[in-house]
Design a protein around this motif. Sequence first.
Motif, PDB file in Angstrom:
ATOM      1  N   ASP A  86       0.852  -1.198   0.000  1.00  0.00           N
ATOM      2  CA  ASP A  86       0.000   0.000   0.000  1.00  0.00           C
ATOM      3  C   ASP A  86       0.882   1.240   0.000  1.00  0.00           C
ATOM      4  OD1 ASP A  86      -2.356   1.400  -0.039  1.00  0.00           O
ATOM      5  OD2 ASP A  86      -2.793   1.193   2.101  1.00  0.00           O
ATOM      6  N   ILE A  87       0.389   2.294  -0.666  1.00  0.00           N
ATOM      7  CA  ILE A  87       1.091   3.589  -0.676  1.00  0.00           C
ATOM      8  C   ILE A  87       0.060   4.691  -0.472  1.00  0.00           C
ATOM      9  CG2 ILE A  87       3.161   3.043  -2.032  1.00  0.00           C
ATOM     10  CD1 ILE A  87       1.668   3.801  -4.555  1.00  0.00           C
ATOM     11  N   ASP A  88       0.482   5.818   0.144  1.00  0.00           N
ATOM     12  CA  ASP A  88      -0.453   6.914   0.401  1.00  0.00           C
ATOM     13  C   ASP A  88       0.322   8.228   0.482  1.00  0.00           C
ATOM     14  OD1 ASP A  88      -2.965   8.017   0.857  1.00  0.00           O
ATOM     15  OD2 ASP A  88      -2.840   7.790   3.035  1.00  0.00           O
ATOM     16  N   TRP A  89      -0.125   9.238  -0.292  1.00  0.00           N
ATOM     17  CA  TRP A  89       0.509  10.558  -0.250  1.00  0.00           C
ATOM     18  C   TRP A  89       0.042  11.309   0.986  1.00  0.00           C
ATOM     19  CZ3 TRP A  89       4.459  11.836  -3.181  1.00  0.00           C
ATOM     20  CH2 TRP A  89       4.619  11.242  -4.428  1.00  0.00           C
ATOM     21  N   CYS A  90       0.940  12.079   1.572  1.00  0.00           N
ATOM     22  CA  CYS A  90       0.598  12.912   2.724  1.00  0.00           C
ATOM     23  C   CYS A  90      -0.327  14.037   2.257  1.00  0.00           C
ATOM     24  CB  CYS A  90       1.869  13.492   3.341  1.00  0.00           C
ATOM     25  SG  CYS A  90       1.539  14.617   4.697  1.00  0.00           S
ATOM     26  N   PRO A  91      -1.471  14.263   2.928  1.00  0.00           N
ATOM     27  CA  PRO A  91      -2.387  15.325   2.482  1.00  0.00           C
ATOM     28  C   PRO A  91      -1.859  16.732   2.755  1.00  0.00           C
ATOM     29  CG  PRO A  91      -3.214  14.305   4.498  1.00  0.00           C
ATOM     30  CD  PRO A  91      -2.000  13.523   4.084  1.00  0.00           C
ATOM     31  N   HIS A  92      -0.799  16.850   3.581  1.00  0.00           N
ATOM     32  CA  HIS A  92      -0.290  18.167   3.967  1.00  0.00           C
ATOM     33  C   HIS A  92       1.073  18.485   3.366  1.00  0.00           C
ATOM     34  CE1 HIS A  92      -2.858  16.798   7.518  1.00  0.00           C
ATOM     35  NE2 HIS A  92      -3.590  17.591   6.782  1.00  0.00           N
ATOM     36  N   ASN A 145       1.692  15.100  10.267  1.00  0.00           N
ATOM     37  CA  ASN A 145       2.637  13.995  10.506  1.00  0.00           C
ATOM     38  C   ASN A 145       2.063  12.804  11.272  1.00  0.00           C
ATOM     39  OD1 ASN A 145       4.603  15.386   9.167  1.00  0.00           O
ATOM     40  ND2 ASN A 145       5.630  16.162  10.988  1.00  0.00           N
ATOM     41  N   VAL A 146       0.737  12.674  11.356  1.00  0.00           N
ATOM     42  CA  VAL A 146       0.153  11.499  12.026  1.00  0.00           C
ATOM     43  C   VAL A 146      -0.222  10.468  10.958  1.00  0.00           C
ATOM     44  CG1 VAL A 146      -1.728  10.629  13.461  1.00  0.00           C
ATOM     45  CG2 VAL A 146      -0.687  12.842  13.982  1.00  0.00           C
ATOM     46  N   LEU A 147       0.347   9.272  11.081  1.00  0.00           N
ATOM     47  CA  LEU A 147       0.151   8.212  10.088  1.00  0.00           C
ATOM     48  C   LEU A 147      -0.370   6.956  10.779  1.00  0.00           C
ATOM     49  CD1 LEU A 147       0.634   7.138   7.133  1.00  0.00           C
ATOM     50  CD2 LEU A 147       2.923   6.496   7.887  1.00  0.00           C
ATOM     51  N   LEU A 148      -1.363   6.329  10.155  1.00  0.00           N
ATOM     52  CA  LEU A 148      -1.915   5.080  10.688  1.00  0.00           C
ATOM     53  C   LEU A 148      -1.412   3.905   9.855  1.00  0.00           C
ATOM     54  CD1 LEU A 148      -5.569   4.298  11.637  1.00  0.00           C
ATOM     55  CD2 LEU A 148      -4.528   2.995   9.793  1.00  0.00           C
ATOM     56  N   SER A 149      -1.090   2.798  10.523  1.00  0.00           N
ATOM     57  CA  SER A 149      -0.746   1.569   9.792  1.00  0.00           C
ATOM     58  C   SER A 149      -1.477   0.399  10.432  1.00  0.00           C
ATOM     59  CB  SER A 149       0.772   1.323   9.812  1.00  0.00           C
ATOM     60  OG  SER A 149       1.217   1.077  11.127  1.00  0.00           O
ATOM     61  N   ALA A 150      -1.900  -0.553   9.581  1.00  0.00           N
ATOM     62  CA  ALA A 150      -2.575  -1.755  10.079  1.00  0.00           C
ATOM     63  C   ALA A 150      -1.920  -2.959   9.434  1.00  0.00           C
ATOM     64  CB  ALA A 150      -4.066  -1.709   9.745  1.00  0.00           C
ATOM     65  N   GLY A 151      -1.608  -3.964  10.260  1.00  0.00           N
ATOM     66  CA  GLY A 151      -0.868  -5.125   9.760  1.00  0.00           C
ATOM     67  C   GLY A 151      -1.645  -6.409   9.910  1.00  0.00           C
ATOM     68  N   CYS A 152      -1.054  -7.484   9.387  1.00  0.00           N
ATOM     69  CA  CYS A 152      -1.662  -8.810   9.490  1.00  0.00           C
ATOM     70  C   CYS A 152      -1.476  -9.403  10.883  1.00  0.00           C
ATOM     71  CB  CYS A 152      -1.080  -9.734   8.427  1.00  0.00           C
ATOM     72  SG  CYS A 152      -1.528  -9.206   6.771  1.00  0.00           S
ATOM     73  N   ASP A 153      -0.866  -8.626  11.799  1.00  0.00           N
ATOM     74  CA  ASP A 153      -0.797  -9.041  13.204  1.00  0.00           C
ATOM     75  C   ASP A 153      -2.022  -8.522  13.971  1.00  0.00           C
ATOM     76  OD1 ASP A 153      -0.148  -6.406  12.983  1.00  0.00           O
ATOM     77  OD2 ASP A 153       1.817  -6.539  13.939  1.00  0.00           O
ATOM     78  N   PRO A 371      -2.229  21.670   7.538  1.00  0.00           N
ATOM     79  CA  PRO A 371      -2.829  20.912   8.643  1.00  0.00           C
ATOM     80  C   PRO A 371      -3.491  21.848   9.645  1.00  0.00           C
ATOM     81  CG  PRO A 371      -0.439  21.017   8.891  1.00  0.00           C
ATOM     82  CD  PRO A 371      -0.752  21.669   7.582  1.00  0.00           C
ATOM     83  N   ALA A 372      -4.563  21.368  10.276  1.00  0.00           N
ATOM     84  CA  ALA A 372      -5.273  22.184  11.266  1.00  0.00           C
ATOM     85  C   ALA A 372      -4.689  22.016  12.667  1.00  0.00           C
ATOM     86  CB  ALA A 372      -6.756  21.817  11.262  1.00  0.00           C
ATOM     87  N   ALA A 384     -10.104  19.319  15.129  1.00  0.00           N
ATOM     88  CA  ALA A 384     -10.308  20.502  14.286  1.00  0.00           C
ATOM     89  C   ALA A 384     -10.760  20.058  12.910  1.00  0.00           C
ATOM     90  CB  ALA A 384      -9.014  21.310  14.185  1.00  0.00           C
ATOM     91  N   GLU A 385     -11.663  20.835  12.334  1.00  0.00           N
ATOM     92  CA  GLU A 385     -12.107  20.564  10.967  1.00  0.00           C
ATOM     93  C   GLU A 385     -10.969  20.913  10.007  1.00  0.00           C
ATOM     94  OE1 GLU A 385     -15.146  19.224   9.902  1.00  0.00           O
ATOM     95  OE2 GLU A 385     -15.268  18.786  12.043  1.00  0.00           O
ATOM     96  N   PRO A 386     -10.940  20.304   8.796  1.00  0.00           N
ATOM     97  CA  PRO A 386      -9.890  20.642   7.827  1.00  0.00           C
ATOM     98  C   PRO A 386      -9.902  22.126   7.472  1.00  0.00           C
ATOM     99  CG  PRO A 386     -11.186  18.739   7.086  1.00  0.00           C
ATOM    100  CD  PRO A 386     -11.881  19.295   8.285  1.00  0.00           C
TER     101      PRO A 386
END
Length: 471
Positions: A86-92, A145-153, A371-372, A384-386
């Motif tokens: 998976d890949i994801d661009w930072c929105p900020h 700079n807050v990033l979420l990750s989810a694994g097969c664990d 970022p807000a 905070a709202e965007p």
Amino acid sequence: MSRRVVRQSKFRHVFGQPVKADQMYEDIRVSKVTWDSSFCAVNPKFLAIIVESGGGGAFIVLPLAKTGRVDKNHPLVTGHTAPVLDIDWCPHNDNVIASASEDTTVMVWQVPDYVPVRNMTEPVVTLEGHSKRVGIISWHPTARNVLLSAGCDNLVILWNVGTGEMLLALEDMHTDLIYNVGWNRNGSLLVTTCKDKKVRVIDPRKQQVVAERFAPHEGLRPVRAIFTREGHIFTTGFTRMSQRELGLWDPKNFEEPIALQEMDTSNGVLLPFYDPDSSVVYLCGKGDSSIRYFEITDEAPYVHYLNTYSSKEPQRGMGFMPKRGLEVSKCEIARFFKLHERKCEPIVMTVPRKSDLFQDDLYPDTPGPEPALEADEWLSGKDAEPILISLRDGYVPVKNRELKVVKKNILDNKPPPGPRRSHSTCNSDVPQPALEEVLEEIRALKELVQAQEKRISDLENKLCQFTNGTD
């Protein structure tokens, strides 16, 4: 005799159109990994696609304007030792991208505005905390700079990329493989779907499940869920007879669906792409050759079918452009990047309008790149709202902003064991002039390294200009 009135909607006539052949991205070896992610991420500056690569995992990053045939020696991003999932661009920050891999790590990369001459192998930061492969990553919509990750664990981890630290670990919430994770609009809640057939709404900072629903769709195949702007949850799944189905739910009353519609019989998991500004949701199935789109409103039947874009070729993955990357002068309300086996084809969704003026009703203010909140503020409980921007004059991407990672020294938090010694007694063996001489030499070497790095960067830029000129 009653006359049936057609529902009024400005999105009723939205139509999809592929771009011309010279505006596609050709000769890209799209990854063949069997994983239900979109394999593609896009923002107003770059297109990133997970590709096949020998000996590890890789993805390719292309400037949006670099259409046509991609050079087979084009540099790749190759830091992972196993396939990228998976890949994801930072929105900020349009130059920062995160990647998750089978090698159990998450890496964050700073992509330069120029095309680098060689493969990128050094991430800005590597995040290690999962014990099995990591299949899902998602940036926080409003906190920097807050990033979420989810694994097969079966573990969801929240990271502060600015320090490389783990902020929160959501353990013991999921009993099986996590299928997908989505944020709500202000990033205060998460929605997750899992192989144990439960959809959960989670408050990550309180580390508790706020609401959950067992088997919103009765079939055994994977379910997807996203938040709508109103705080409802839109899901896609399968019936017991393996028909694809979509649902709309209120998490405050999870027992009864707001809407539940059967669609067709096909094996592909439907990936939902939602535009909160227009409340239109686009459904793309892996292996399908169509994109269906629906409008979500507060009138029955709540999820209104609009139309279907159909083509001949099946899609391997799909990228979805943020609203600020669209051409407002052409009334473009969505742009998809459809992955084929060897190419990427942009598909433009347009609302037909006769006027060339800016259409206020199609383009309300949309989340911008600022970022807000800071990561610490969000963690302490603030929401905070965007921060919104107007698209009236179009959006111009900002220049490359460097992602600075400041790793905290673990020794700052722990007092040293044993009796404390004064600075003078620690360093009594080293004469003061000799120490200053060593420090001065280190300072001079650092300046020399920085000067050489700047020179290398300038030369790479010049080389890039020459190669762009000869293409």
